[in-house]
Design an enzyme around this catalytic site. Sequence first.
Site, PDB file in Angstrom:
ATOM      1  N   GLU A 157       0.814  -1.226   0.000  1.00  0.00           N
ATOM      2  CA  GLU A 157       0.000   0.000   0.000  1.00  0.00           C
ATOM      3  C   GLU A 157       0.845   1.274   0.000  1.00  0.00           C
ATOM      4  O   GLU A 157       0.424   2.301  -0.519  1.00  0.00           O
ATOM      5  CB  GLU A 157      -0.975   0.019   1.179  1.00  0.00           C
ATOM      6  N   GLN A 185      -8.720  -5.549  12.649  1.00  0.00           N
ATOM      7  CA  GLN A 185      -8.294  -4.608  11.603  1.00  0.00           C
ATOM      8  C   GLN A 185      -8.985  -3.249  11.675  1.00  0.00           C
ATOM      9  O   GLN A 185      -9.269  -2.630  10.650  1.00  0.00           O
ATOM     10  CB  GLN A 185      -8.454  -5.234  10.209  1.00  0.00           C
ATOM     11  N   LYS A 214     -17.866  -0.680   6.409  1.00  0.00           N
ATOM     12  CA  LYS A 214     -18.377  -1.745   5.533  1.00  0.00           C
ATOM     13  C   LYS A 214     -19.904  -1.709   5.396  1.00  0.00           C
ATOM     14  O   LYS A 214     -20.434  -1.916   4.307  1.00  0.00           O
ATOM     15  CB  LYS A 214     -17.923  -3.097   6.089  1.00  0.00           C
ATOM     16  N   MET A 235      23.912   9.228   1.036  1.00  0.00           N
ATOM     17  CA  MET A 235      23.657  10.573   1.564  1.00  0.00           C
ATOM     18  C   MET A 235      24.048  10.671   3.043  1.00  0.00           C
ATOM     19  O   MET A 235      24.581  11.687   3.486  1.00  0.00           O
ATOM     20  CB  MET A 235      22.174  10.877   1.391  1.00  0.00           C
TER      21      MET A 235
HETATM   22  C1  LIG Z   1      12.264   6.159   4.574  1.00  0.00           C
HETATM   23  C2  LIG Z   1      13.558   6.867   4.814  1.00  0.00           C
HETATM   24  N1  LIG Z   1      14.438   6.390   5.717  1.00  0.00           N
HETATM   25  C3  LIG Z   1      15.601   7.034   5.929  1.00  0.00           C
HETATM   26  C4  LIG Z   1      15.911   8.169   5.263  1.00  0.00           C
HETATM   27  C5  LIG Z   1      17.236   8.886   5.516  1.00  0.00           C
HETATM   28  N2  LIG Z   1      18.066   8.878   4.303  1.00  0.00           N
HETATM   29  C6  LIG Z   1      18.098   9.884   3.405  1.00  0.00           C
HETATM   30  S1  LIG Z   1      19.034   9.589   2.084  1.00  0.00           S
HETATM   31  C7  LIG Z   1      19.510   8.099   2.699  1.00  0.00           C
HETATM   32  C8  LIG Z   1      20.460   7.217   1.942  1.00  0.00           C
HETATM   33  C9  LIG Z   1      19.926   6.828   0.611  1.00  0.00           C
HETATM   34  O1  LIG Z   1      20.735   5.801   0.097  1.00  0.00           O
HETATM   35  P1  LIG Z   1      20.563   5.281  -1.379  1.00  0.00           P
HETATM   36  O2  LIG Z   1      19.142   5.041  -1.687  1.00  0.00           O
HETATM   37  O3  LIG Z   1      21.468   4.143  -1.584  1.00  0.00           O
HETATM   38  O4  LIG Z   1      21.003   6.532  -2.250  1.00  0.00           O
HETATM   39  P2  LIG Z   1      22.403   7.296  -2.320  1.00  0.00           P
HETATM   40  O5  LIG Z   1      22.383   8.369  -1.284  1.00  0.00           O
HETATM   41  O6  LIG Z   1      23.486   6.285  -2.077  1.00  0.00           O
HETATM   42  O7  LIG Z   1      22.422   7.866  -3.694  1.00  0.00           O
HETATM   43  C10 LIG Z   1      18.901   7.854   3.932  1.00  0.00           C
HETATM   44  C11 LIG Z   1      19.124   6.641   4.755  1.00  0.00           C
HETATM   45  C12 LIG Z   1      14.952   8.648   4.345  1.00  0.00           C
HETATM   46  N3  LIG Z   1      15.122   9.774   3.651  1.00  0.00           N
HETATM   47  N4  LIG Z   1      13.813   7.962   4.118  1.00  0.00           N
END
Ligand SMILES: Cc1ncc(C[n+]2csc(CCOP(=O)(O)OP(=O)(O)O)c2C)c(N)n1
Length: 562
Positions: free
Chosen positions: A52, A115, A164, A471
């Site tokens: 979802e 649920q 429902k 990141m």
């Molecule tokens: C649902 C969620 N959890 C954690 C984060 C924190 N966060 C932001 S960017 C990132 C890393 C993303 O890694 P990746 O998808 O491998 O992309 P890259 O930065 O390596 O290009 C994280 C953990 C987030 N933005 N969203």
Amino acid sequence: MALNITGRKLFVKALKEEGVDTIFAYPGGMITDIVDELYKTEGIRVVLGRHEQALVHEAEGYARATGKTAVVLVTSGPGATNTITGIADAYYDSIPMVIFTGQVPLHLIGNDAFQEVDIVGMTRSITKFGVTVRNREDMGKLIKMGFQVASTGKPGPVLIDIPKDIQVTSGSPEYPDHVDIRGYHPNENVHIGQLKKAYRLLKNAKRPLILAGGGVRIAGAQKNLLEFATKMNIPVTTTIMGKGVMPEDSPLYIGNCGMHGRFAANKAVTECDVLFSIGTRFNDRITGELDEFAPKAQIVHVDIASASISRNVVVDVPVTADAKIALERLCEYAEAMDTKKWLCELKAWEKEHPLTMPKSKVGVCPQTICEGINEVFPKANIVTDVGQHQMWATQFIKLNEGQEFITSGGLGTMGFGFPAAIGASIGNPKKDVVLVTGDGGFQMNMQEMATAMTIGVSVVICLFNNSTLGMVRQMQQLFYGKRYEITDLSAEDGSYYPDFLKWAEGYQCKAIRVTDADGVVPALKEAKKNKGITLIDFIVSPDDLVLPMVKSGTPLGDMILK
Ligand SMILES: Cc1ncc(C[n+]2csc(CCOP(=O)(O)OP(=O)(O)O)c2C)c(N)n1
């Protein structure tokens, strides 16, 4: 008098009258009656996702690619709670959407029934409007209100929870054309006095700057923005949500500003004397340290929602207006200004620190991948996930007229990209869709490959595979002494899971691995020929950085450049 009909029949009637041709749905016990009604209905395509959360992102991608209000249908309890991240994402990026949730029968609400969750309560702060239908006679009016609220003013998600028993109770067949909603009066006009004040301020500026956000796109005011900026010779910078509202080849366009904005754009915000901002909410990623934001400027803020004005940045001239209407009016009296000197200063800054990245030590340089996408897919809609790859895409992918840039700007939701790309392709099947994603975010909703393959959409997945949560690792590299805790996605012996090529094989989709710069364009060209899904596993160095960078909580002018 027309004969009474069941709630489930009225539901379908409402969708038809709203012109809905596609809905995104996942079944469950509390919506089986509506699902059964959809089986008997012609003209509404029902897309079954695999989760979802992804379903809501698919709906978002559809809405962002088409401008239409997207519709989601899920069951009660876990079906409903699984949508919450997607709803928040849609809320922060102002995406028009109506989410229908099934609910346990009225007499069981509040009884810890199987649920049952209070989904309206849970989503109160991330919806424009949410309601449980408690009386069959109110159902038509409430659904109409939902569609009206979702798509007018500052758009956003609306949640309608249907128990429902309401779905099978008979009642009035009426579905109203319009409902008056007490206290809800989206602004359709513009205060000309305020607009003239804004214009005078701009006209007398020496270093005027336009900051354009996603509100310009929502209002469909891209052409008006170009006309206004060109008539007055004012440079334009954009937010991430605003990327693409100004053609990148316009000599007045100076790129994005903000945390990973261009050097020249951030300097421009810091040095300008009048900042004309339109359709942006001054998110902290744009402002940096608030007290130091645009320190020399008087600020104009045009926004459709008066509540957004002066919320973060206290402005000098507030203008509550739809971006298109405001720009149309401004264009009526806009006259050329002499901004030659200011534009030269901007050019000099661009020359001082052009946007480019050093060659990567291993793998493919992210800039090279983005430039390959520009070359092979100059007309595609670009969708991103969240992370370094998203920022590289905002920096290096060039958008031409007619291209959408679909990204999770406000919530920054990993897992958004792939389903949103599927939704964008469903909404606009004639257009190429290129997804730029990371190996972390892709793994948060990769199950949607089954959705994509089953319904036959066409998406090119450019996976920036740096085997790390890049990141966050970048922050560890720069600010935490390279202590890479829980950001390395590979095993201790260096092995990596999954092998994306083998994984793709299981879904019978085309997959290519690219390990050096020479492979970029041929792989993209092959993907272009392939109708369906192509996954390109680009091997990228975990050490590559997104620069410039403004550290959170520091002024926009203080950029880390290397
Ligand atoms: C649902 C969620 N959890 C954690 C984060 C924190 N966060 C932001 S960017 C990132 C890393 C993303 O890694 P990746 O998808 O491998 O992309 P890259 O930065 O390596 O290009 C994280 C953990 C987030 N933005 N969203």
